[in-house]
Each structure stands twice: as structure tokens, then as C-alpha cells.
Scaffold this motif. Structure first.
Motif, PDB file in Angstrom:
ATOM      1  N   ALA A 145       3.027  10.750   5.982  1.00  0.00           N
ATOM      2  CA  ALA A 145       4.716  10.282   6.730  1.00  0.00           C
ATOM      3  C   ALA A 145       5.190  11.781   7.001  1.00  0.00           C
ATOM      4  O   ALA A 145       5.429  12.172   7.839  1.00  0.00           O
ATOM      5  N   ASN A 172      11.805   5.813   2.043  1.00  0.00           N
ATOM      6  CA  ASN A 172      11.930   4.644   1.003  1.00  0.00           C
ATOM      7  C   ASN A 172      12.166   3.800   1.480  1.00  0.00           C
ATOM      8  O   ASN A 172      11.878   2.608   1.744  1.00  0.00           O
ATOM      9  N   LYS A 175       9.152   3.015   4.010  1.00  0.00           N
ATOM     10  CA  LYS A 175       7.587   2.382   3.185  1.00  0.00           C
ATOM     11  C   LYS A 175       8.727   0.891   2.668  1.00  0.00           C
ATOM     12  O   LYS A 175       8.299  -0.442   2.622  1.00  0.00           O
ATOM     13  N   CYS A 178       8.286  -1.607   5.852  1.00  0.00           N
ATOM     14  CA  CYS A 178       6.609  -1.739   6.165  1.00  0.00           C
ATOM     15  C   CYS A 178       6.179  -3.198   5.184  1.00  0.00           C
ATOM     16  O   CYS A 178       5.710  -3.501   5.805  1.00  0.00           O
ATOM     17  N   GLU A 179       6.088  -2.578   4.029  1.00  0.00           N
ATOM     18  CA  GLU A 179       6.075  -3.590   2.894  1.00  0.00           C
ATOM     19  C   GLU A 179       6.693  -4.672   3.149  1.00  0.00           C
ATOM     20  O   GLU A 179       5.590  -6.605   2.433  1.00  0.00           O
ATOM     21  N   GLY A 250       8.093   5.409   6.554  1.00  0.00           N
ATOM     22  CA  GLY A 250       6.959   4.963   5.508  1.00  0.00           C
ATOM     23  C   GLY A 250       5.635   4.475   6.369  1.00  0.00           C
ATOM     24  O   GLY A 250       6.054   4.099   7.088  1.00  0.00           O
ATOM     25  N   VAL A 252       2.577   2.308   5.401  1.00  0.00           N
ATOM     26  CA  VAL A 252       2.398   1.276   3.803  1.00  0.00           C
ATOM     27  C   VAL A 252       0.765   0.477   4.658  1.00  0.00           C
ATOM     28  O   VAL A 252       0.725   0.088   5.782  1.00  0.00           O
TER      29      VAL A 252
END
Length: 269
Positions: A145, A172, A175, A178-179, A250, A252
Motif C-alpha cells: 500500500a 482503512n 481495505k 476490498c474486503e 487498501g 487485500v
């Protein structure tokens, strides 16, 4: 945007000479690994689910159902195995396998020692404790990142723009998106609930004067993700937008494409 598609197949193939051995423990860099399908023994070789081991080695995985082929990629290394084939391909070289990759209980299982060593990890076996110990090279994944921030600022410098500053709240947010894309199997700026990137920023309590988002999937290095964005006019515009002052990124691994990226840009209030 260039994307690499990753998908799993569900094929049942019972192999009489393979049997599960719940007593085998696998450690990587001191951490015990857990698998949905426990390791199995076949022809004195330990086999494990391919996605679990390759992703722990920080490699992006893909499954090609048509020719029953699995690939794993990281910067500088590409590994290819075919189900039931005694040959493994590592970049432009071939390696004979004592035990080929197989389908077992709907899982694609690969020979642990062969694939880990191909990824430049050291593998040791303790017969008394029935323990496999993997010493993998230190991953740069946690730094990816920040590498994207460096690459972004390099592109801005070429165009006479001020560098962006890192912001944890934006990172955050990226991320989490992405999650969410991985968990709910979609690839878009707007999530299945209809929330836009700007909705998500406001929901996270991020106040801004200007904001934007870039996403990508399937690129297995920061350089590859940046190249994809710079080759896309809309993404390039965000990277070179003089209004933006802050950036969070982010990254992941997982999901259909193997790896997801999100750049969150803003001029914060």
C-alpha cells in the motif's frame, strides 16, 4: 483495466492412494497454518489445498477449469501445475514431481515441498513430530500500500504536482471496500447496497472537499496495479488530480480475482 480472473472448480475425484492425516502440523515462519481440508499424504508427499498455501506465500492464484490448471504468481515467479501431471512449470523451467497435484474432496491439492521451494521458501520435515516447517522470505505485502503511495507521487512529480500525504482513515476505507468486494463477490465502486465511495466516506466519518476512488483486481504487484490505472484515462485523472491532497490504499488478497486494490483520494476538511 487489466484483470486476472481466478476461479475454483468443484470436481470430485477420489484417489484411493491418498489419505487424510490430521496429525500433520504445518508451520510457516513460526505460525501454525490451518486448512479447511487437512493435509493428505500420497506417495510419501504432503499435499495441501493450493489456495491456502500459495496465498500464505503471498502469491496470486488462478484456477483454469478448461485445462484443469492452477497458477500462482508473485513478482518474478510464476508457478503452473496441471491436475494429475507429474510436471510443474516454474517460469520457463520444468520440474519433475514425485506426486502431482490432485483433486481430493473437492479441493485442489498440491505437493507442499515442491511448491514452497519453487516460491523460494525452505521446507523441513520432522518425522517424529510429523511437522512441516516452512521458512519463507519476508513478505513485502504489508508495504504494498505504501509502495502505491510512492508510485503515485512519482507520477504526480512528473507532472509538476505536489505529493499526496498518507491518511490512515482513507487506507482503512479502501481495505474495507476490498474486503467487501471479496466477501460479496462483486467488483465495482458502488456496493450491492447502492453505496457510492462518497457514501462510504461520509459513513466512516471522513469529511472532504473533494474525493475520488480507483479500484483494480488481479494485479500481483504495486507496479502492475499502477500501470493499469495509468493506462486508464479515468483512473489516471484521479492520480493526477491537483485538488487531492491525501491518499489511503487498501490491498487485500482473496476472492475471484485473487487480489483487490483500492486507492482513496481526498482533500480533507
Amino acid at each position: 483495466m487489466k484483470k486476472a480472473i481466478a476461479a475454483l472448480c468443484a470436481v470430485i475425484c477420489l484417489t484411493p492412494s491418498a489419505y487424510a492425516d490430521d496429525d500433520i502440523a504445518v508451520y510457516m515462519n513460526g505460525e501454525k497454518l490451518s486448512f479447511e481440508q487437512p493435509p493428505i499424504i500420497r506417495n510419501d508427499s504432503t499435499l495441501v489445498p493450493f489456495r491456502s498455501i500459495f496465498e500464505r506465500l503471498d502469491m496470486t492464484v488462478q484456477w483454469f477449469e478448461e485445462d484443469r490448471r492452477v497458477t500462482a504468481q508473485s513478482e518474478g515467479t510464476a508457478i503452473t501445475l496441471f491436475i494429475d501431471s507429474p510436471v510443474m512449470y516454474v517460469n520457463d523451467k520444468t520440474t519433475e514431481l514425485n506426486t502431482p497435484a490432485i483433486i481430493y474432496n473437492d479441493y485442489t491439492m498440491v505437493p507442499l515441498r515442491a511448491v514452497a521451494e519453487a516460491a523460494q521458501a525452505q521446507v523441513d520435515w520432522d518425522g517424529e513430530s510429523r511437522t512441516v516447517t516452512i521458512t519463507a522470505r519476508e513478505s513485502e505485502f504489508e508495504d504494498w500500500a505504501l509502495q502505491v503511495l510512492t508510485l503515485t507521487n512519482a507520477e504526480r512529480a512528473k507532472n509538476g504536482l505536489n505529493p499526496l500525504e498518507w491518511d490512515d482513515s482513507l487506507a482503512n476505507l479502501g481495505k474495507a471496500h476490498c474486503e467487501d468486494m471479496i466477501n460479496r463477490n462483486f467488483f465495482a465502486h458502488n456496493n450491492p447496497d447502492g453505496e457510492t465511495p462518497f457514501d462510504r466516506m461520509k459513513k466512516a466519518g471522513i469529511s472532504y472537499h473533494a474525493a475520488g476512488e480507483n479500484i483494480a483486481a488481479g494485479q500481483y504487484s504495486p507496479e502492475a496495479a499502477m500501470q493499469a490505472w495509468m493506462n486508464s484515462p479515468g483512473h489516471r485523472q484521479n492520480i493526477l488530480n491537483p485538488e487531492f491532497k491525501s491518499l489511503g490504499v487498501g490491498v487485500v488478497k482473496g476472492g475471484e480475482y485473487g487480489i483487490y486494490w483500492a486507492q482513496e483520494f481526498a482533500r480533507l476538511k
